[in-house]
Design a protein around this motif. Structure first.
Motif, PDB file in Angstrom:
ATOM      1  N   PHE A  92      40.742  12.924  26.853  1.00 16.29           N
ATOM      2  CA  PHE A  92      41.584  12.738  28.034  1.00 16.29           C
ATOM      3  C   PHE A  92      40.732  12.516  29.278  1.00 16.29           C
ATOM      4  CE2 PHE A  92      44.036  14.543  31.641  1.00 16.29           C
ATOM      5  CZ  PHE A  92      45.088  13.643  31.623  1.00 16.29           C
ATOM      6  N   HIS A  93      39.686  13.322  29.443  1.00 13.61           N
ATOM      7  CA  HIS A  93      38.811  13.191  30.602  1.00 13.61           C
ATOM      8  C   HIS A  93      38.177  11.801  30.648  1.00 13.61           C
ATOM      9  CE1 HIS A  93      35.066  13.532  32.921  1.00 13.61           C
ATOM     10  NE2 HIS A  93      35.647  14.502  33.590  1.00 13.61           N
ATOM     11  N   ASN A  94      37.694  11.346  29.517  1.00 13.19           N
ATOM     12  CA  ASN A  94      36.992  10.053  29.493  1.00 13.19           C
ATOM     13  C   ASN A  94      37.950   8.879  29.657  1.00 13.19           C
ATOM     14  OD1 ASN A  94      34.573  11.381  29.185  1.00 13.19           O
ATOM     15  ND2 ASN A  94      34.513  11.143  26.964  1.00 13.19           N
ATOM     16  N   LYS A  95      39.231   9.071  29.350  1.00 11.90           N
ATOM     17  CA  LYS A  95      40.222   8.014  29.554  1.00 11.90           C
ATOM     18  C   LYS A  95      40.516   7.813  31.038  1.00 11.90           C
ATOM     19  CE  LYS A  95      41.571   6.455  25.443  1.00 11.90           C
ATOM     20  NZ  LYS A  95      41.508   5.013  25.087  1.00 11.90           N
ATOM     21  N   ILE A  96      40.562   8.904  31.801  1.00 13.74           N
ATOM     22  CA  ILE A  96      41.004   8.813  33.190  1.00 13.74           C
ATOM     23  C   ILE A  96      39.858   8.839  34.197  1.00 13.74           C
ATOM     24  CG2 ILE A  96      43.175   9.948  32.586  1.00 13.74           C
ATOM     25  CD1 ILE A  96      42.150  12.469  33.990  1.00 13.74           C
ATOM     26  N   SER A  97      38.636   9.046  33.737  1.00 10.47           N
ATOM     27  CA  SER A  97      37.505   9.152  34.648  1.00 10.47           C
ATOM     28  C   SER A  97      36.497   8.035  34.391  1.00 10.47           C
ATOM     29  CB  SER A  97      36.818  10.510  34.492  1.00 10.47           C
ATOM     30  OG  SER A  97      35.649  10.575  35.281  1.00 10.47           O
ATOM     31  N   GLN A  98      35.864   7.559  35.451  1.00 10.64           N
ATOM     32  CA  GLN A  98      34.804   6.577  35.302  1.00 10.64           C
ATOM     33  C   GLN A  98      33.515   7.216  34.771  1.00 10.64           C
ATOM     34  OE1 GLN A  98      34.375   4.647  39.106  1.00 10.64           O
ATOM     35  NE2 GLN A  98      36.156   3.330  38.786  1.00 10.64           N
ATOM     36  N   VAL A  99      33.359   8.511  34.966  1.00  9.18           N
ATOM     37  CA  VAL A  99      32.199   9.245  34.457  1.00  9.18           C
ATOM     38  C   VAL A  99      32.545   9.774  33.073  1.00  9.18           C
ATOM     39  CG1 VAL A  99      30.660  11.215  34.822  1.00  9.18           C
ATOM     40  CG2 VAL A  99      31.500   9.899  36.780  1.00  9.18           C
ATOM     41  N   LYS A 100      31.856   9.279  32.058  1.00  7.49           N
ATOM     42  CA  LYS A 100      32.152   9.641  30.675  1.00  7.49           C
ATOM     43  C   LYS A 100      31.304  10.839  30.245  1.00  7.49           C
ATOM     44  CE  LYS A 100      34.723   5.990  30.742  1.00  7.49           C
ATOM     45  NZ  LYS A 100      36.173   6.142  31.007  1.00  7.49           N
ATOM     46  N   VAL A 101      31.976  11.905  29.838  1.00  6.19           N
ATOM     47  CA  VAL A 101      31.282  13.092  29.349  1.00  6.19           C
ATOM     48  C   VAL A 101      31.115  12.955  27.838  1.00  6.19           C
ATOM     49  CG1 VAL A 101      31.382  15.605  29.100  1.00  6.19           C
ATOM     50  CG2 VAL A 101      32.235  14.514  31.191  1.00  6.19           C
TER      51      VAL A 101
END
Length: 324
Positions: free
Chosen positions: A143-152
């Motif tokens: 979810f984080h990587n879908k909505i953020s330009q910074v990929k964790v």
């Protein structure tokens, strides 16, 4: 001169792990005499015998820098305190419960010597986690990587090696609410990834629970994405269109069939639905406003109660902390 390697280890109620941690690190350090090892151990307001055991470990081992925070500020703050005091050419954040195996250090350093500025340690499995924890972790990363330009990176925690220039870049980031996995990813630099199998804890139990993990997830999402705010603009548009359609249907029915007695149930359902949507939207907005509120106060990320530095790293550490 030997290159220096600094291990940054936060400690919170880790009594029973302390001496074993330093013993394992010393065993690995002895196999690599070409490096000078330093350990920055940050006591994050432990309520057990962790601090006294850290003092004992410092008496037994060289190159140990102890930092005792004034209270429990959380792992992100403790990690920041350690990075502020790390003097190494290479810096490795590592868990003090030994789930991050120190035996991975030679492999990390080998990649660093070949030119990698960041060496990530990726967990090959999550066998020690419960089903709910596994699902929540995987869901958060996706979810984080879908909505953020910074990929964790998936299944990559704080355990990594960073070149000196990476640590210096991290120390330029001024925010108080610090989601370290996101900050690590944000600074970039040349990166390689190596797999590892996490160990079992030597003693004690993890201080993390679902509530802390949930708050950490909120911190990560709100720190690196404004998509949740944008979503509610579209939700509001959709609800408004549905309300307009429903109002048009009522007008047409009234013109065609005459005035109808309004239904209490449908009215209450509509009001509660729209009210719920509004409250959720206000809640999302409140999460961002709350973080702005904390940031503008500019309180320090942590406070130090006591600090002990030994060995040749003392002068370098004091100089870097003063320049911070």
């Amino acid at each position: 001169m030997k290159k220096r390697v600094t291990l940054v280890a936060p400690f919170y109620n880790e009594s029973g792990n302390v001496l074993e941690f330093f013993q394992r690190v010393r065993q690995i350090a002895d196999t690599m005499p070409q490096y000078e090892f330093e350990v920055v151990a940050v006591n994050d307001g432990s309520r057990d015998a962790t601090w006294s055991e850290l003092l004992q470990a410092q008496a037994l081992h060289s190159g140990v820098h102890l930092v005792d925070l004034s209270r429990n500020f959380g792992k992100e703050a403790a990690l920041t305190a350690g990075l502020d005091r790390a003097t190494g050419d290479a810096v490795v954040p590592i868990d003090s419960d030994l789930q991050h195996p120190p035996e991975l250090l030679p492999d990390m350093l080998a990649h660093w010597e070949k030119g990698a500025e960041v060496v990530l340690a990726r967990r090959v499995d999550r066998q020690g986690d419960g089903l709910l924890q596994k699902l929540s972790a995987v869901s958060f990363y996706h979810f984080h990587n879908k909505i953020s330009q910074v990929k964790v990176p998936l299944n990559v925690g704080d355990f990594r090696l960073m070149d000196r220039r990476v640590v210096d870049a991290l120390r330029q980031l001024p925010e108080n609410h610090r989601f370290m996995k996101g900050l690590f990813a944000w600074v970039g630099f040349r990166t390689v990834t190596i797999p590892y199998q996490p160990n079992e804890r030597v003693a004690g139990v993890s201080s993390f629970n679902l509530w802390k993990l949930w708050n950490l997830a909120l911190e990560g999402i709100t720190s690196f994405s404004t998509v949740p705010l944008k979503i509610w603009s579209y939700v509001g548009l959709v609800v408004s269109l549905l309300a307009l359609v429903y109002a048009s249907v009522i007008v047409v029915k009234t013109l065609v069939f005459g005035i109808d007695t309004p239904g209490y149930a449908s009215l209450m359902a509509s009001v509660m639905f729209i009210g719920g949507v509004q409250l959720i939207g206000i809640g999302v907005l409140g999460e961002y406003v709350g973080r702005i509120y904390h940031e503008v106060k500019r309180r320090p990320v942590y406070l130090v109660r006591e600090e002990h530095t030994t060995g040749s790293a003392a002068g370098v550490a004091e100089d870097r902390v003063e320049r911070a």
